[in-house]
Design an enzyme around this catalytic site. Structure first.
Site, PDB file in Angstrom:
ATOM      1  N   ALA B 240       0.830  -1.208   0.000  1.00 17.96           N
ATOM      2  CA  ALA B 240       0.000   0.000   0.000  1.00 17.96           C
ATOM      3  C   ALA B 240       0.865   1.260   0.000  1.00 17.96           C
ATOM      4  O   ALA B 240       2.091   1.188   0.052  1.00 17.96           O
ATOM      5  CB  ALA B 240      -0.928  -0.015   1.206  1.00 17.96           C
ATOM      6  N   HIS B 241       0.207   2.391  -0.057  1.00 20.61           N
ATOM      7  CA  HIS B 241       0.890   3.686  -0.189  1.00 20.61           C
ATOM      8  C   HIS B 241       1.774   4.017   1.000  1.00 20.61           C
ATOM      9  O   HIS B 241       1.462   3.688   2.128  1.00 20.61           O
ATOM     10  CB  HIS B 241      -0.129   4.808  -0.410  1.00 20.61           C
ATOM     11  CG  HIS B 241      -1.195   4.900   0.628  1.00 20.61           C
ATOM     12  ND1 HIS B 241      -1.603   6.080   1.174  1.00 20.61           N
ATOM     13  CD2 HIS B 241      -1.957   3.957   1.207  1.00 20.61           C
ATOM     14  CE1 HIS B 241      -2.577   5.862   2.030  1.00 20.61           C
ATOM     15  NE2 HIS B 241      -2.807   4.575   2.073  1.00 20.61           N
TER      16      HIS B 241
END
Lengths: 345, 345, 345
Positions: B240-241
């Protein structure tokens, strides 16, 4: 497909009750079908729907006795759902693209393309690849060097088949699936850096295998990763290098098999299950969702669940007590107090 | 590659025992290799295979003393598997496409393409992108605006690299992987509707990173998602980011990292593990399959398992008792009855 | 976007403190931003960054009282993060390709293409498909026959939309996602072979749905798989046939929904959760990561976790005792010994 009820009845050995000329050009479920659709009725739970369905025709059992009149046309057959599935299959076949080559596409000069093949827009067929007759390769597919694609196999858009893989007859590979990516193997050098172990084996899919969307099947390090006849893998399933999956086994979505696992025939494996590497699973094993299988299962036909996976009954009993753990702790504390009081009195 | 045993021996500093002129043009495992293949022997468990192998040549240890004659040609080396891996690597390099551009393809006018690059059929190289020398971009790839792809990096078919991402030298990105998709971030408005938080950061992959098929790596909201040197991610891994993964860490298939996670160096993370957001994992941590990591791990070199993840020994003990929970409940009930009988007597 | 602080302040109803002419051409976080960037400050934890930030401008609250001077230009607004998100959104919109058609591409003669559409290189628009005005279809996408793509919807590279699917307005579909692949349904024939149940239903995505990279959404067997307005699905999520997901529900990465599941509105579902088939989940349910949901949840707004999923408080209590199971076993053994000693004395 656009046929009347009489012709459809003939195709499945059924008899018409109602208007044999009603035209059918789609399929539907009993409660949501629209006029022009054919549906089926089997489970008494849905009987009320039969009397109000908007479907133009419905497959029902020969034995069905009606308590009130129906509006729709009935087609009486032995097995309503099987008859319905036969008709579904015809619609499915008709929904597929016809044979022919869309342009542009890339076919290497020495690739061998069978008769009646569909090659979609921008599909890439590498050097020495062979595409069996009747196969359908959708747009944007990549078929690597020396791959063999069997007869009447369907490969949906954006599938990648790396070089040297073999796919059998009548297989279906859904969009975005990757067949033949490198197995995940690394050595550590003296400094602790990861050194790639090149993966030079292949992947074999036997006949009638179906692979779900965005599923991944790694090639073997050496030798072959093998998916046997009739195996069905759901979306996002991961099959690591050098695994083998036995005939007619079904594996639901997001399950992962580590390297060297050997799964038996006719197993039923639910979603999000994980298998550690190099274990063997006996034929007809059933494994519940999210299980973690960490040891070989040698006895046929067992039903397993949990992480680590255990016999289902044992697992259910442990799960039931797990819910009561705070209560158990309290009961132990009560017992301790009682005994302490006794010893002090 | 098509060379005789003598030349191969020379390449790995080995000595030939048997026919130095035997031609080698593939690799295989000791038990399944076919004539023309080279294999290796190391583990005494497989000794019987050595005497009957159909491989034309086999790497063995200099120290190996044979109890009976072999048919195959031996190449004696210090580390049979390392010698074999060297040869594997040559076959792997030769299996890759040569430099050159397949047509059609799309290269933006201001993109910069290095020397000896392979650009496959229909690959898309966006505005301002830079492709390092010796890189291989397979058919159907999408390299977005202003991306930088390092030297000798291999990008297999159907990979998407969104705009503004940087990929280092000697990386390998497998088919269908997505680099730089939007991080998953939303605000709720007053009516409870989800409002997108646009994701304008980037992704950096340092050198020698390998990304598995259909893995996904989100761009940062701001700043960068960073995958450090030598990291290896297996198929279907989710990053994820704003995460960061430390050097030489290896993560197996289907594991997911939530936003802002920071993983240390040289960690070994098994498959299907989940990490909650914004935690930090110390260097050299090992985490067992399907674990759920919900807190930071601050001490180096720990081995963890379970959900929530716990020290391995503690977890194994709890798992062992979990299997016996129904028995524990019975023993508590027995104790309660005994105490009740006592109190009544 | 390349504007000075004064104009940006005007766009969000703010007031400038410092140099109104400073030029802004990117976004950044307070601690990592470079000159030319705009950032925001809200959480007092990051106050020290405010005084040393290299960002050229920073959104701050109207109420903020500064204890020391700042170097950067401040833009005072009511909600710094909302103002920042507004500016983020402008940068995001500008980063998207402009309307226009890249060549080559494939648009079926009877497809209907709205105004101001972007069709990327090699995108495939099948027979009878309709692309709404302002939509952006990136390179290498496949839009099947008779699909409908709504207005201003963005479809990133390598997305496959199978035939007959409907996607609403202002949706975002990330790279590699597959919409409309076959549901996973098989019958067994008399010999135990798997017979495919053809999947002829569709998929409907309502407005403002966002689908993550490499996520998969199966078409219904009959009828429709439905993703309601405002739903956000993260990367690698699996949605099986005939499911329905209620408005504004958010589902994190790698979660899987089996067939026929019905999820309510405004639910928050974490990553790697699994749902068994044919269950219903009430509105506003929250489910923790890696949970296994095996039964319907009928009461609104519950918070659940575990496998099988349980009320969060109950689950946390059980998990806490799980960690102490070896101790519990010992305490039971001690009690047994004490009682035995009593009975012998």
């Amino acid at each position: 497909m656009y046929q009347n009820a009489a012709i459809i009845a003939e195709q499945v050995g059924g008899t018409v009750e109602g208007d044999p000329s009603v035209m059918i050009h789609r399929v539907g479920s009993l409660d949501q079908a629209e006029p022009g659709a054919i549906a089926f009725y089997y489970d008494p739970k849905y009987l009320p729907h039969l009397f109000v369905t908007r479907a133009s025709a419905v497959f029902v059992s020969r034995e069905l006795v009606l308590s009130q009149p129906v509006i729709t046309t009935l087609i009486r057959v032995e097995h309503p759902y099987h008859a319905f599935n036969t008709i579904l299959n015809r619609f499915y076949q008709e929904s597929l693209p016809k044979a022919g080559l869309e342009s542009p596409h890339f076919i290497a000069p020495d690739a061998v393309i069978g008769e009646n093949v569909y090659i979609g827009y921008n599909a890439y067929i590498g050097k020495g690849a062979k595409i069996g007759k009747g196969a359908k390769i959708f747009p944007h597919c990549f078929i690597g060097e020396n791959c063999v694609i069997g007869e009447n196999t369907i490969i949906y858009p954006h599938v990648t088949v790396y070089a040297q893989c073999k796919i059998g007859n009548r297989c279906i590979i859904h969009a975005g699936a990757v067949i033949g990516s490198d197995g995940f193997g690394f050595l550590k050098d003296k400094e602790g850096n990861n050194i790639k172990i090149p993966q030079l084996g292949g992947v074999i899919l036997e006949d009638e295998v179906e692979i779900g969307a965005n599923a991944t099947i790694d090639r073997a390090t050496l030798d072959e990763t093998i998916i046997r006849k009739g195996v069905k893998l759901d979306n996002l399933v991961q099959v690591a290098h050098n695994t083998e999956i036995g005939e007619q086994t079904v594996i639901a979505s997001q399950t992962g098999l580590a390297g060297g696992v050997k799964i038996g025939k006719n197993c039923m494996i639910a979603g999000q299950v994980g298998f550690v590497g190099h274990i063997q699973i006996a034929d007809q094993t059933q494994i519940g969702g999210q299980s973690g299988v960490s040891k070989s299962i040698t006895e046929k036909g067992k039903i397993m669940r949990g992480a680590p996976a255990t016999d289902l009954k044992t697992q259910l009993r442990s799960e039931a007590v797990f819910r009561r753990l705070p209560e158990l702790l309290e009961r132990i504390e009560t017992l301790e107090k009682l005994l302490q009081q006794q010893s002090q009195s």
